[in-house]
Scaffold this active site. Sequence first.
Site, short mmCIF file in Angstrom:
data_model
loop_
_atom_site.label_atom_id
_atom_site.label_comp_id
_atom_site.label_asym_id
_atom_site.label_seq_id
_atom_site.Cartn_x
_atom_site.Cartn_y
_atom_site.Cartn_z
N LYS A 104 0.86 -1.19 0.00
CA LYS A 104 0.00 0.00 0.00
C LYS A 104 0.90 1.24 0.00
O LYS A 104 1.45 1.62 1.02
CB LYS A 104 -0.91 0.02 1.24
CG LYS A 104 -1.93 1.14 1.19
CD LYS A 104 -1.88 1.96 2.48
CE LYS A 104 -2.60 3.28 2.35
NZ LYS A 104 -1.91 4.24 1.46
N GLU A 118 9.26 1.87 10.84
CA GLU A 118 10.27 2.89 10.48
C GLU A 118 9.56 4.23 10.59
O GLU A 118 8.74 4.57 9.73
CB GLU A 118 10.76 2.67 9.05
CG GLU A 118 11.57 1.41 8.84
CD GLU A 118 12.95 1.49 9.45
OE1 GLU A 118 13.44 2.62 9.69
OE2 GLU A 118 13.54 0.44 9.70
N CYS A 147 13.15 11.35 6.50
CA CYS A 147 13.10 10.93 7.92
C CYS A 147 14.44 11.12 8.60
O CYS A 147 14.50 11.42 9.79
CB CYS A 147 12.64 9.49 8.01
SG CYS A 147 13.67 8.38 7.02
P1 NAP Z 1 1.70 8.77 7.57
O1 NAP Z 1 0.61 9.74 7.59
O2 NAP Z 1 1.95 7.95 8.78
O3 NAP Z 1 1.44 7.85 6.27
C1 NAP Z 1 2.33 6.86 5.88
C2 NAP Z 1 1.59 5.75 5.16
O4 NAP Z 1 0.67 5.15 6.07
C3 NAP Z 1 0.76 6.21 3.96
O5 NAP Z 1 0.73 5.18 3.00
C4 NAP Z 1 -0.62 6.40 4.57
O6 NAP Z 1 -1.66 6.27 3.63
C5 NAP Z 1 -0.64 5.22 5.53
N1 NAP Z 1 -1.57 5.34 6.65
C6 NAP Z 1 -2.04 6.45 7.25
N2 NAP Z 1 -2.91 6.12 8.23
C7 NAP Z 1 -2.98 4.76 8.26
C8 NAP Z 1 -3.70 3.82 9.03
N3 NAP Z 1 -4.52 4.19 10.00
N4 NAP Z 1 -3.54 2.50 8.77
C9 NAP Z 1 -2.71 2.10 7.79
N5 NAP Z 1 -2.00 2.95 7.01
C10 NAP Z 1 -2.11 4.26 7.25
O7 NAP Z 1 3.10 9.44 7.26
P2 NAP Z 1 3.40 10.68 6.33
O8 NAP Z 1 3.21 11.89 7.11
O9 NAP Z 1 2.73 10.53 5.04
O10 NAP Z 1 4.97 10.43 6.06
C11 NAP Z 1 5.98 11.12 6.69
C12 NAP Z 1 6.45 10.39 7.94
O11 NAP Z 1 7.11 9.18 7.55
C13 NAP Z 1 7.46 11.20 8.70
O12 NAP Z 1 7.20 11.10 10.07
C14 NAP Z 1 8.78 10.50 8.37
O13 NAP Z 1 9.80 10.68 9.31
C15 NAP Z 1 8.34 9.09 8.27
N6 NAP Z 1 9.33 8.32 7.51
C16 NAP Z 1 10.13 7.42 8.17
C17 NAP Z 1 11.10 6.73 7.48
C18 NAP Z 1 12.00 5.73 8.17
O14 NAP Z 1 12.62 4.93 7.49
N7 NAP Z 1 12.12 5.77 9.49
C19 NAP Z 1 11.26 6.94 6.11
C20 NAP Z 1 10.45 7.88 5.48
C21 NAP Z 1 9.48 8.56 6.19
P3 NAP Z 1 -2.29 7.53 2.85
O15 NAP Z 1 -1.20 8.12 2.04
O16 NAP Z 1 -3.35 6.90 2.01
O17 NAP Z 1 -2.82 8.45 3.90
#
Ligand code: NAP
Length: 487
Positions: A180, A255, A289
Amino acid sequence: MTTATTTATLRRLYIDGTWCEADNGGTLGVINPATEEVIAEVAYGGRAETRRALEAAQRALPAWMKLTAWDRAKILKKTAELMRERADAIARTLTMEQGKPLAESKAEVLHSADTFEWFAEEGKRAYGQVIPHSIPGKRHITVKHPVGVVASISPWNFPVTLQARKIAPALAAGCTVVCKPASQTPLCLIQVFECMIEAGLPPGVANLVVGPAQEIGDEFLENPICRKISFTGSTEVGKQIMRGCAEHIKRVSLELGGHAPFIVFPDADPEVGAKIAVTGKFRNNGQVCIAPSRFYVHKDVEKKFTEAAVEFARALKLGNGLEPGVEVGPMFEKKAMQQTIDLVEDARRRGAKILTGGKRSDRFEKGYFFEPTVLTNVSGELRMMTEEPFAPVMPLLDFSKLDDVIRAANNTRYGLAAYVFTNDLTVAWRMAEGLEAGIIGINDPVPATPQCPFGGMKESGLGRELAHEGLEAYLETKYVSFKLREG
Ligand code: NAP
């Protein structure tokens, strides 16, 4: 969600070896953040499509598990080869849906191809053990067994890399997957799927669903077919998924967010340090990140470092990532740009001084362009110091003692990455030991590579991706004990 009324190309879901539309015909427009135009429509499914994808992955599992690691490797390596051949086309799509400059997109695609190739080989090293027995007549071994059907969820900032880090080890380990991607950036992953399919991927082994996150996430959690969730995204959603996995005793890898310190010591050239800092900070607009997001500069070099950082940040070429020479693209979406405006406003109100940037660029009629921003007079109370900023902002602070800067750097709930700039081996070693972070770059602003472990401490996550640990995350250990016949 929209219905399919626009003329933009429709891209489909991939379930059980077939490209298909959503059951209700729903689609979602994918927007180019540089032009604010819809560049394609993607089929937007939901729970029923996710259930079918999980069922297909379950059906495909026995045959995929039975293949030798050598045979699975052939498909993964061919995928890598096709990704390299098509790197320019995939990179173009990535830039158009996500915003990063073309050179960064291409580097992402090539890094992801390397990840496929590396795990193709590492899958051959899923070794068990022979364990010495303590009771005569007994013999003990462990063997590795694939976890089963895996769900892989990724965000928008590295839409190819972050899925590659899950798909490649999962398939190498003998698992099947349902992927996904983030709803706003599914297009380049669709192109990676095309590579996998041409490489010989059997139906059901990898499936792709796009749709409302909560619905898809709930199906992953509640459907017993799904044995593991590998999630990359925000700490808040990660916690929610971990709670759900606890309810169903599912394996989970997380992650999550970061807030990396970048620490500059006085023994090395501050201008070189500023160049490294600016390169690391403004890559993908700070929407990384592991991006450095708090800069602690030793008092002795603060002035020189600051002047150089401002000069380098000002010189960065902002624009549409498809244009030659552009070094910083638009922010990924309007909301992200508004959050950056709010963070800078909060900093200004609390006394920070903006040395360059600090506002939406007025050079563009369309697109979410924010000027690379450097701030000083920064205190620990600023929102950008306590929340993960995910923005092109570079707050500068000073320090004079090593122990004090370790304390300040560790004063966060995050522990993903940390950076140190020094030529002093003793300082480098003490920092590497003292910093609470899963990844530490010494004079290295871009440390990720397929053969080294990637992941966070504290609220930055659970488990590691890449490296041998990244393969282990998709393997169970089975212990087998033999009682031999006497004589
Ligand atoms: P997010 O809101 O948590 O979304 C990430 C993914 O999860 C998207 O595919 C989103 O889908 C999905 N998602 C959201 N709510 C969900 C739920 N309740 N159940 C299942 N899936 C769900 O994160 P973001 O804000 O887009 O991304 C940025 C974050 O990612 C930052 O905090 C960054 O640090 C972190 N990140 C971490 C790493 C690492 O390796 N540690 C790498 C890159 C990014 P939708 O798009 O459809 O909403």
